[in-house]
Write a protein that holds these residues in place. Structure first.
Motif, short mmCIF file in Angstrom:
data_model
loop_
_atom_site.label_atom_id
_atom_site.label_comp_id
_atom_site.label_asym_id
_atom_site.label_seq_id
_atom_site.Cartn_x
_atom_site.Cartn_y
_atom_site.Cartn_z
N CYS A 229 0.84 -1.20 0.00
CA CYS A 229 0.00 0.00 0.00
C CYS A 229 0.87 1.26 0.00
CB CYS A 229 -0.93 0.00 1.21
SG CYS A 229 -2.25 -1.22 1.15
N ALA A 230 1.89 1.25 0.86
CA ALA A 230 2.80 2.40 0.91
C ALA A 230 3.49 2.61 -0.43
CB ALA A 230 3.83 2.20 2.02
N ARG A 231 3.79 1.52 -1.11
CA ARG A 231 4.46 1.61 -2.41
C ARG A 231 3.58 2.31 -3.45
NH1 ARG A 231 8.88 -1.10 -3.62
NH2 ARG A 231 9.57 -1.33 -5.79
N LEU A 232 2.27 2.05 -3.37
CA LEU A 232 1.32 2.64 -4.32
C LEU A 232 0.87 4.04 -3.91
CD1 LEU A 232 -1.05 -0.40 -5.02
CD2 LEU A 232 0.69 0.55 -6.56
N GLY A 233 1.19 4.45 -2.69
CA GLY A 233 0.63 5.71 -2.19
C GLY A 233 -0.79 5.54 -1.70
N ALA A 234 -1.25 4.28 -1.56
CA ALA A 234 -2.55 4.01 -0.97
C ALA A 234 -2.44 4.08 0.55
CB ALA A 234 -3.07 2.64 -1.40
N LEU B 2 -0.03 8.08 5.20
CA LEU B 2 0.52 6.74 4.99
C LEU B 2 -0.48 5.70 5.46
CD1 LEU B 2 2.89 4.71 4.46
CD2 LEU B 2 3.60 5.14 6.83
N TYR B 3 -1.06 5.93 6.64
CA TYR B 3 -2.03 4.97 7.17
C TYR B 3 -3.01 5.64 8.10
CZ TYR B 3 0.80 4.39 11.55
OH TYR B 3 1.48 4.56 12.73
N ILE B 4 -4.09 4.91 8.37
CA ILE B 4 -5.08 5.25 9.40
C ILE B 4 -5.07 4.10 10.39
CG2 ILE B 4 -7.50 5.79 9.90
CD1 ILE B 4 -7.80 6.27 6.80
N LEU B 5 -4.95 4.40 11.66
CA LEU B 5 -5.02 3.36 12.69
C LEU B 5 -6.07 3.77 13.72
CD1 LEU B 5 -4.02 0.73 13.90
CD2 LEU B 5 -2.17 1.99 15.02
N TYR B 6 -7.07 2.96 13.85
CA TYR B 6 -8.20 3.31 14.72
C TYR B 6 -7.90 2.96 16.17
CZ TYR B 6 -10.91 4.37 10.62
OH TYR B 6 -11.36 4.97 9.47
N THR B 7 -8.26 3.89 17.05
CA THR B 7 -8.14 3.69 18.49
C THR B 7 -9.48 4.01 19.11
OG1 THR B 7 -6.83 4.25 20.45
CG2 THR B 7 -7.33 6.04 18.95
N SER B 8 -9.73 3.47 20.28
CA SER B 8 -11.04 3.60 20.90
C SER B 8 -11.37 5.05 21.19
CB SER B 8 -11.09 2.80 22.20
OG SER B 8 -10.87 1.43 21.93
N GLY B 9 -12.62 5.42 20.99
CA GLY B 9 -13.09 6.76 21.32
C GLY B 9 -14.08 6.72 22.46
N THR B 10 -14.22 7.84 23.16
CA THR B 10 -15.13 7.89 24.31
C THR B 10 -16.58 7.80 23.88
OG1 THR B 10 -15.05 10.30 24.21
CG2 THR B 10 -13.52 9.22 25.71
N GLY C 117 -17.72 5.82 21.54
CA GLY C 117 -17.99 4.52 20.95
C GLY C 117 -17.62 4.48 19.48
N GLN C 118 -17.52 5.65 18.86
CA GLN C 118 -17.07 5.74 17.47
C GLN C 118 -15.55 5.76 17.45
OE1 GLN C 118 -18.64 5.59 14.64
NE2 GLN C 118 -16.94 6.10 13.28
N PRO C 119 -14.89 4.79 16.81
CA PRO C 119 -13.42 4.76 16.85
C PRO C 119 -12.82 5.99 16.19
CG PRO C 119 -14.28 3.19 15.24
CD PRO C 119 -15.46 3.69 16.02
N LYS C 120 -11.65 6.39 16.71
CA LYS C 120 -10.94 7.54 16.19
C LYS C 120 -9.85 7.07 15.23
CE LYS C 120 -9.79 8.79 20.35
NZ LYS C 120 -9.28 9.48 21.56
N GLY C 121 -9.88 7.59 14.01
CA GLY C 121 -8.91 7.19 13.00
C GLY C 121 -7.66 8.05 13.04
N VAL C 122 -6.64 7.60 13.76
CA VAL C 122 -5.39 8.34 13.86
C VAL C 122 -4.69 8.31 12.50
CG1 VAL C 122 -3.08 8.31 14.88
CG2 VAL C 122 -5.09 7.94 16.32
N VAL C 123 -4.35 9.49 11.98
CA VAL C 123 -3.67 9.61 10.69
C VAL C 123 -2.17 9.72 10.91
CG1 VAL C 123 -3.36 11.09 8.66
CG2 VAL C 123 -5.66 10.69 9.57
N ARG C 124 -1.40 9.02 10.08
CA ARG C 124 0.06 9.14 10.10
C ARG C 124 0.51 9.60 8.72
NH1 ARG C 124 0.96 8.88 14.73
NH2 ARG C 124 0.57 6.67 15.07
N ASP C 125 1.32 10.65 8.66
CA ASP C 125 1.80 11.12 7.36
C ASP C 125 3.07 10.37 6.96
OD1 ASP C 125 3.78 12.24 8.91
OD2 ASP C 125 3.20 14.32 8.52
N ASN C 126 3.46 10.56 5.69
CA ASN C 126 4.62 9.82 5.18
C ASN C 126 5.95 10.41 5.61
OD1 ASN C 126 4.20 7.53 2.90
ND2 ASN C 126 2.43 8.90 2.90
#
Length: 626
Positions: A129-134, A234-242, A244-253
């Motif tokens: 995915c990282a290779r494609l920019g996805a 680069l990616y989204i990694l979900y962590t628990s939210g208060t 109940g809706q998960p929070k999508g932590v964004v990481r840049d390249n």
């Protein structure tokens, strides 16, 4: 340069400091601006720069002549197999996987959900995915369908990659039916799924939607790296939210690559060619940062382990992996060592394996209690470094910087702030507290490279969750203090600081005393509502395997120890012995749910729980104590 000099320079001249660190990364186009403080909702790093994270992790090492070096070792205690990839072999596999994903329509900027167990294909898919920019979004394998569906609806992926099954010590976990149900209940329609068929269980493929991994990999042609902006996700990694809706932590390249590469030498003390093992899961941030990306950026050999610290087959599992693969640096969670210590308190299993290659043990995930740290130091004979960071930060906030200047270890402390992190302690009114006083641990903005710039599709939620309580600061939601020597003690989540008759007490401090008892393998202390004192601490204790001391005596001893060490103000009088502590699959104790049970509130089984039967048993025992 000393740690103090480097830390001061990073805070006084962050642009110069990180521009120098960025020289460790290959840039397709150099950045125009190191730090853009005007960006919203948060400042951004290396603006205008273009790179490819996968090429930095793989291709550049092959081009430099290191194609024959081992890149990835997959060790499965579940199947008793070991699979090895050189840098050349892993680059080829990832390039062909990127070609297969492109053939399925995945393009730069598309999201791909990865729902896989700890198999090599998980790392290969992430890097492809990282290779494609996805943008990949890894969901911990075995998460229930509803949790997976929520993440699919939020990320809106073009493709989901899964496996036919995952393996646990006593069962095979079918993944494909969980995915099928998630796709049925999700609002977002996923047009394609890619399925890794494992020999332990075959999955049915839906015609027209599901594709076989092995078939597509055999047909695919290698795809070259796609240039992306440093500020592209680069990616989204979900962590628990208060909510109940998960929070999508964004990481840049860009910031991610620079920070992780810098951390490997300066914080973990590694050199290219070292063997690095993060005993975690790719579904968690440790797996993203220190199984997949950082070791490969540094040209280390990374070990990927499918198994448990105990039970696969015994408490010697970790030492077998260290010996077999000549591991130099081991990184795992304190809960793993507490499990090992509980089943092998005298360290007999250690003696069967050659651990001479091991230089350092790093622990993170939740606070390491001093008794566990001392046990590990005594039996391993190497530095044991507790360090602290979060899903949101992506790499350590506080550690003992082994590659800069190894500092004395203080049991109970995660050591000192990492250069680039301006860590402070504030009271609830936002005022600095005195050295040694407990308060809210916060980071002065801007955050260094590698930290989250926002939440996926939720800038306002990002501001509300992390930046609004103390303007100008990132709120960690952890409580702790900094001592006179500058050492940081992370004592509890802020909602785990209990108020007993007006006295603020850290559950971590109470647990430290309880865990010091010779018969205690691990413990948890929770704050329970009390009509007179506001809250009272209750203890849940797991005793060592083979413990012959009556449980009543263990409880009596720990109550007396808390009274002697912390004082009568703690009002610690209630404790029970439980068979195990309810934990998430990443090893964190489910203190919030335990508090709800103890307070007699309505509670539901957490989606992240490792073993629901343990929670039911502990709930029964707590209700008996009430």
């Amino acid at each position: 340069m000393t740690y103090a000099d480097l830390a001061a320079r990073a805070l006084q001249d962050p642009e110069g400091f990180w521009a120098e660190a960025a020289k460790g990364i290959d840039w397709i186009h150099p950045f125009d601006q190191v730090l853009d403080r005007t960006r919203t909702p948060a400042a951004r790093w290396f603006v205008g720069g273009k790179l490819n994270t996968c090429a930095n992790a793989l291709d550049r090492h092959v081009e430099a002549g290191f194609g024959d070096q081992l890149a990835l070792v997959h060790d499965s205690a579940m199947t008793n197999t070991v699979t090895r990839y050189t840098y050349a072999e892993l680059t080829d596999a990832v390039a062909r996987c990127a070609g297969a994903l492109a053939n399925l329509g995945v393009q730069k900027g598309d999201r791909v959900v990865i729902y896989l167990p700890m198999i090599p294909e998980a790392a290969i898919a992430m890097l492809a995915c990282a290779r494609l920019g996805a943008v990949h979004s890894v969901v911990f394998g075995g998460f229930a369908s509803a949790q997976l569906a929520a993440r699919i609806d939020d990320a809106q992926p073009t493709l989901v990659i899964t496996a036919s099954c995952g393996l646990e010590p006593k069962r095979v976990v079918p993944y494909k039916p969980l995915l099928d149900e998630a796709l049925r209940i999700a609002s977002h329609i996923v047009p394609r799924c890619l399925v890794v068929q494992r020999p332990q269980l075959s999955a049915d493929l839906a015609p027209g939607r599901d594709q076989d991994w092995a078939t597509l990999m055999a047909e695919a042609k290698p795809h070259p790296p796609v240039p992306v902006e440093a500020t592209d996700p680069l990616y989204i990694l979900y962590t628990s939210g208060t909510t109940g809706q998960p929070k999508g932590v964004v990481r840049d390249n860009g910031g991610h690559a620079v920070a992780l590469h810098w951390s490997m030498a300066n914080l973990y003390g590694t050199q290219p060619g070292d063997v690095y093992w993060a005993a975690s899961d790719v579904g968690w941030v440790v797996g993203h940062s220190y199984i997949v990306y950082a070791p490969l950026l540094q040209r280390c050999t990374t070990v990927m382990y499918e198994g448990k610290p105990v039970g696969t087959p015994d408490p010697g599992a970790f030492w077998r992996v260290v010996a077999d693969h000549q591991v130099n640096v081991l990184f795992t969670a304190p809960t793993a060592f507490r499990a090992i210590k509980g089943q092998d308190p005298t360290g007999q299993y250690l003696k069967s394996y050659d651990r001479s290659s091991l230089r350092t043990l790093f622990l993170a995930g939740e606070r390491c209690d001093p008794p566990t740290l001392r046990w590990a130091e005594e039996h391993l004979g190497v530095p044991v470094i507790d360090h602290w960071w979060q899903t949101e930060t992506g790499w350590p906030i506080v550690t003992n910087p082994r590659g800069i200047e190894p500092l004395p270890v203080k049991p109970g402390s995660a050591s000192v702030p990492v250069p680039g992190w301006d860590l402070q302690v504030l009271d609830d009114g936002g005022e600095p507290v005195a050295r040694g006083d407990i308060g809210n641990l916060v980071v002065k903005l801007p955050l260094p490279p590698g930290a989250l710039p926002t939440l996926w599709g939720a800038d306002e939620r990002f501001i509300q969750a992390y930046l609004s309580r103390f303007p100008g600061f990132y709120t960690t939601a952890d409580a702790g203090y900094i001592d006179e020597d500058g050492y940081v003690f992370v004592m509890a989540r802020t909602d785990d600081v209990i108020n007993v008759a007006g006295h603020r007490l850290s559950t971590g401090a109470l647990e430290e005393v309880v865990a010091s008892h010779a018969d205690v393998a691990e413990c948890a202390v929770i704050g329970v509502t009390d009509g007179t004192k506001g809250q009272l601490p209750w203890g849940l204790i797991v005793v060592n395997q083979g413990c012959t001391t009556p449980h009543e005596q263990v409880i009596s001893d720990t109550v007396a120890a808390v009274r002697s060490t912390i004082g009568p103000v703690a009002a610690f009088k209630h404790a029970i012995v439980v068979p195990r502590l309810p934990k998430t699959r990443s090893g964190k104790i489910l203190r919030g749910t335990l508090r709800q049970i103890a307070d007699g509130q309505t509670w539901s089984m957490p989606a992240t729980i490792e073993d629901p039967d343990v929670m039911h048993e502990v709930a029964r025992l707590i209700e008996g104590l009430r």
